[in-house]
Scaffold this motif. Structure first.
Motif, PDB file in Angstrom:
ATOM      1  N   LEU A 216       0.826  -1.210   0.000  1.00  0.00           N
ATOM      2  CA  LEU A 216       0.000   0.000   0.000  1.00  0.00           C
ATOM      3  C   LEU A 216       0.861   1.261   0.000  1.00  0.00           C
ATOM      4  O   LEU A 216       0.520   2.253  -0.656  1.00  0.00           O
ATOM      5  CB  LEU A 216      -0.932   0.001   1.215  1.00  0.00           C
ATOM      6  CG  LEU A 216      -2.000  -1.095   1.265  1.00  0.00           C
ATOM      7  CD1 LEU A 216      -2.848  -0.953   2.514  1.00  0.00           C
ATOM      8  CD2 LEU A 216      -2.877  -1.049   0.019  1.00  0.00           C
ATOM      9  N   ARG A 217       1.979   1.248   0.722  1.00  0.00           N
ATOM     10  CA  ARG A 217       2.863   2.409   0.736  1.00  0.00           C
ATOM     11  C   ARG A 217       3.505   2.630  -0.625  1.00  0.00           C
ATOM     12  O   ARG A 217       3.602   3.765  -1.102  1.00  0.00           O
ATOM     13  CB  ARG A 217       3.936   2.243   1.807  1.00  0.00           C
ATOM     14  CG  ARG A 217       3.426   2.345   3.230  1.00  0.00           C
ATOM     15  CD  ARG A 217       4.555   2.274   4.232  1.00  0.00           C
ATOM     16  NE  ARG A 217       5.453   3.417   4.104  1.00  0.00           N
ATOM     17  CZ  ARG A 217       6.551   3.578   4.843  1.00  0.00           C
ATOM     18  NH1 ARG A 217       6.887   2.655   5.735  1.00  0.00           N
ATOM     19  NH2 ARG A 217       7.307   4.633   4.688  1.00  0.00           N
ATOM     20  N   ILE A 218       3.940   1.544  -1.252  1.00  0.00           N
ATOM     21  CA  ILE A 218       4.504   1.679  -2.598  1.00  0.00           C
ATOM     22  C   ILE A 218       3.438   2.164  -3.560  1.00  0.00           C
ATOM     23  O   ILE A 218       3.690   3.033  -4.407  1.00  0.00           O
ATOM     24  CB  ILE A 218       5.084   0.336  -3.068  1.00  0.00           C
ATOM     25  CG1 ILE A 218       6.228  -0.092  -2.143  1.00  0.00           C
ATOM     26  CG2 ILE A 218       5.574   0.432  -4.505  1.00  0.00           C
ATOM     27  CD1 ILE A 218       6.742  -1.489  -2.427  1.00  0.00           C
ATOM     28  N   GLY A 219       2.223   1.633  -3.429  1.00  0.00           N
ATOM     29  CA  GLY A 219       1.143   2.010  -4.333  1.00  0.00           C
ATOM     30  C   GLY A 219       0.759   3.469  -4.232  1.00  0.00           C
ATOM     31  O   GLY A 219       0.512   4.127  -5.252  1.00  0.00           O
ATOM     32  N   VAL A 220       0.687   4.014  -3.018  1.00  0.00           N
ATOM     33  CA  VAL A 220       0.284   5.415  -2.892  1.00  0.00           C
ATOM     34  C   VAL A 220       1.363   6.336  -3.439  1.00  0.00           C
ATOM     35  O   VAL A 220       1.059   7.395  -4.023  1.00  0.00           O
ATOM     36  CB  VAL A 220      -0.040   5.746  -1.415  1.00  0.00           C
ATOM     37  CG1 VAL A 220       1.212   5.888  -0.567  1.00  0.00           C
ATOM     38  CG2 VAL A 220      -0.881   7.015  -1.328  1.00  0.00           C
ATOM     39  N   GLY A 221       2.638   5.946  -3.293  1.00  0.00           N
ATOM     40  CA  GLY A 221       3.703   6.748  -3.886  1.00  0.00           C
ATOM     41  C   GLY A 221       3.644   6.746  -5.398  1.00  0.00           C
ATOM     42  O   GLY A 221       3.782   7.794  -6.043  1.00  0.00           O
ATOM     43  N   LEU A 222       3.415   5.568  -5.985  1.00  0.00           N
ATOM     44  CA  LEU A 222       3.293   5.484  -7.441  1.00  0.00           C
ATOM     45  C   LEU A 222       2.059   6.229  -7.938  1.00  0.00           C
ATOM     46  O   LEU A 222       2.082   6.817  -9.028  1.00  0.00           O
ATOM     47  CB  LEU A 222       3.241   4.016  -7.863  1.00  0.00           C
ATOM     48  CG  LEU A 222       4.511   3.196  -7.629  1.00  0.00           C
ATOM     49  CD1 LEU A 222       4.290   1.747  -8.033  1.00  0.00           C
ATOM     50  CD2 LEU A 222       5.688   3.787  -8.403  1.00  0.00           C
ATOM     51  N   SER A 223       0.985   6.208  -7.171  1.00  0.00           N
ATOM     52  CA  SER A 223      -0.229   6.934  -7.563  1.00  0.00           C
ATOM     53  C   SER A 223       0.039   8.429  -7.676  1.00  0.00           C
ATOM     54  O   SER A 223      -0.386   9.078  -8.641  1.00  0.00           O
ATOM     55  CB  SER A 223      -1.341   6.688  -6.539  1.00  0.00           C
ATOM     56  OG  SER A 223      -1.688   5.336  -6.471  1.00  0.00           O
ATOM     57  N   TRP A 224       0.751   8.964  -6.705  1.00  0.00           N
ATOM     58  CA  TRP A 224       1.036  10.397  -6.710  1.00  0.00           C
ATOM     59  C   TRP A 224       1.975  10.759  -7.857  1.00  0.00           C
ATOM     60  O   TRP A 224       1.831  11.813  -8.478  1.00  0.00           O
ATOM     61  CB  TRP A 224       1.620  10.805  -5.364  1.00  0.00           C
ATOM     62  CG  TRP A 224       1.737  12.269  -5.146  1.00  0.00           C
ATOM     63  CD1 TRP A 224       2.862  12.963  -4.835  1.00  0.00           C
ATOM     64  CD2 TRP A 224       0.693  13.248  -5.196  1.00  0.00           C
ATOM     65  NE1 TRP A 224       2.599  14.296  -4.691  1.00  0.00           N
ATOM     66  CE2 TRP A 224       1.276  14.502  -4.908  1.00  0.00           C
ATOM     67  CE3 TRP A 224      -0.662  13.181  -5.461  1.00  0.00           C
ATOM     68  CZ2 TRP A 224       0.536  15.685  -4.880  1.00  0.00           C
ATOM     69  CZ3 TRP A 224      -1.408  14.354  -5.437  1.00  0.00           C
ATOM     70  CH2 TRP A 224      -0.809  15.579  -5.150  1.00  0.00           C
ATOM     71  N   LEU A 225       2.933   9.886  -8.148  1.00  0.00           N
ATOM     72  CA  LEU A 225       3.814  10.125  -9.287  1.00  0.00           C
ATOM     73  C   LEU A 225       3.033  10.097 -10.603  1.00  0.00           C
ATOM     74  O   LEU A 225       3.245  10.937 -11.484  1.00  0.00           O
ATOM     75  CB  LEU A 225       4.922   9.071  -9.325  1.00  0.00           C
ATOM     76  CG  LEU A 225       5.961   9.100  -8.198  1.00  0.00           C
ATOM     77  CD1 LEU A 225       6.911   7.914  -8.337  1.00  0.00           C
ATOM     78  CD2 LEU A 225       6.743  10.398  -8.207  1.00  0.00           C
TER      79      LEU A 225
END
Length: 287
Positions: A216-225
Motif C-alpha cells: 500500500l505504501r509503494i502504491g500510494v507513492g506510485l499513484s502520486w507520481l
C-alpha cells in the motif's frame, strides 16, 4: 589574633529534593535534537548552496529568495479562484488528490482481493502471475491514450491510470504475505474449525498485514507520481497541469514552488499509510 570563625555551611539537599526535569520536556527535547535538527540543518545547507550557485547573472534557475518573491501571491493566497483553470495551488492540489483517492481506493480493493486469490490458490498463481508480471512493466502513461479512447473523458481516464499504476505492488505484496502465513496458524484455524470468513478476518489479514501495507505504501507513492504526469497531458485543474502551464509561460519559480508542494504532499501520504499500517499491524509478526 583570634582565628576567623569557620563559615556555617548549609546542609546539602538530599538527592530526592533536587529539581527534576519534566518527562515531557525531555521527550520534546530529544525529539527535536534527534528528528528535527538534522533535516533542518541539512535543508538549510542545501538552501545556502542553492542561493550561492544561482545568484549569478548567468544562472539558469532562480535562487530561493527570488522564488519566494516571485511566488509570494501564490503562497499567501492558496485558495483564490478566478474561474476556469486560474485557481490557487490549494485547489490544484485538492483536484489531484481527489483523482488519486478514487484510483487508489479502487486499486486497494481490487489489489488486495486478487492478491489473496493468487496467494491462496496455486492454480490462480500459475494462471494470473505471468499476466501480472507482463502488465506491470507497462509504463503508466502508456495506458493514458487507451483510457482516453475508452472513457472519452479525461477525469475517469486519469483515475484509471492511477488504478493501473498502484494495483501491481498491492497484488504482489499481498500474495507474498498470504503465501508466507506460518503453517501453525493454518493448523490452529483447522483445530478451531474457523469458516472462510473467520479465517480471513482472524488469521489471514493479521498475519499478512505487514506485507499488505508495504504494498500500500509503494502504491500510494506510485499513484502520486502517475497523476502528476497524467495531468500534464489531460489538462484541466490539477497540480500536474499547473506545472506544465507554468513551463509554457516560462514561470520557473512557479514550477519550483509546485514541486515543493508535490514533495510535501507525497511525503504526507506515505506517512499517513505508514501510520495506519503501524496501528493495524500491532502485535503481528513483521514481514
Amino acid at each position: 589574633m583570634n582565628a576567623p570563625a569557620n563559615p556555617i555551611k548549609a546542609p546539602a539537599l538530599p538527592s530526592s529534593a533536587a529539581p527534576r526535569t519534566p518527562q515531557w520536556y525531555v521527550r520534546v527535547r530529544d525529539y527535536l535534537v534527534q528528528r528535527t535538527l538534522p533535516p533542518v540543518l541539512i535543508g538549510g545547507a542545501l538552501l545556502l548552496i542553492w542561493q550561492m550557485l544561482c545568484s549569478g547573472p548567468d544562472a539558469a534557475l532562480p535562487p530561493p529568495t527570488q522564488v519566494v518573491s516571485d511566488t509570494w501571491e501564490l503562497i499567501i493566497h492558496p485558495f483564490y479562484d478566478n474561474g476556469g483553470n486560474d485557481v490557487g495551488l490549494a485547489w490544484q492540489m485538492l483536484a489531484s488528490l481527489e483523482r488519486v483517492a478514487y484510483g487508489y481506493l479502487l486499486a486497494v480493493i481490487a489489489g488486495v482481493s486478487l492478491g489473496v486469490l493468487v496467494g491462496q490458490s496455486t492454480w490462480a498463481m500459475r494462471g494470473l502471475d505471468p499476466l501480472f508480471q507482463i502488465l506491470r512493466t507497462v509504463p503508466p502513461l502508456a495506458w493514458l491514450p487507451l483510457s482516453l479512447a475508452g472513457f472519452k473523458d479525461s477525469h475517469p481516464s486519469a483515475i484509471f491510470v492511477i488504478f493501473i499504476t498502484a494495483i501491481w505492488p498491492i497484488i504482489i505484496n499481498t500474495s507474498v504475505g498470504i503465501r508466507n502465513i506460518p503453517e501453525d496458524y493454518r493448523n490452529v484455524a483447522k483445530v478451531l474449525r474457523l469458516n472462510g470468513l473467520e479465517y480471513f478476518h482472524k488469521i489471514m489479514l493479521p498475519a499478512a498485514a505487514p506485507y499488505i501495507f508495504s504494498g500500500l505504501r509503494i502504491g500510494v507513492g506510485l499513484s502520486w507520481l502517475a497523476i502528476i504526469a497524467a495531468e500534464m497531458l489531460i489538462g484541466g485543474v490539477g497540480i500536474g497541469f499547473f506545472i506544465w502551464d507554468a513551463w509554457n509561460a516560462s514561470r520557473i519559480s512557479d514550477i519550483i514552488l509546485a514541486l515543493i508542494y508535490v514533495g510535501v504532499v507525497g511525503y504526507l501520504l506515505d506517512r499517513l499509510v505508514a501510520m495506519v499500517g503501524q496501528y493495524v499491524t500491532r502485535g503481528t509478526s513483521a514481514g
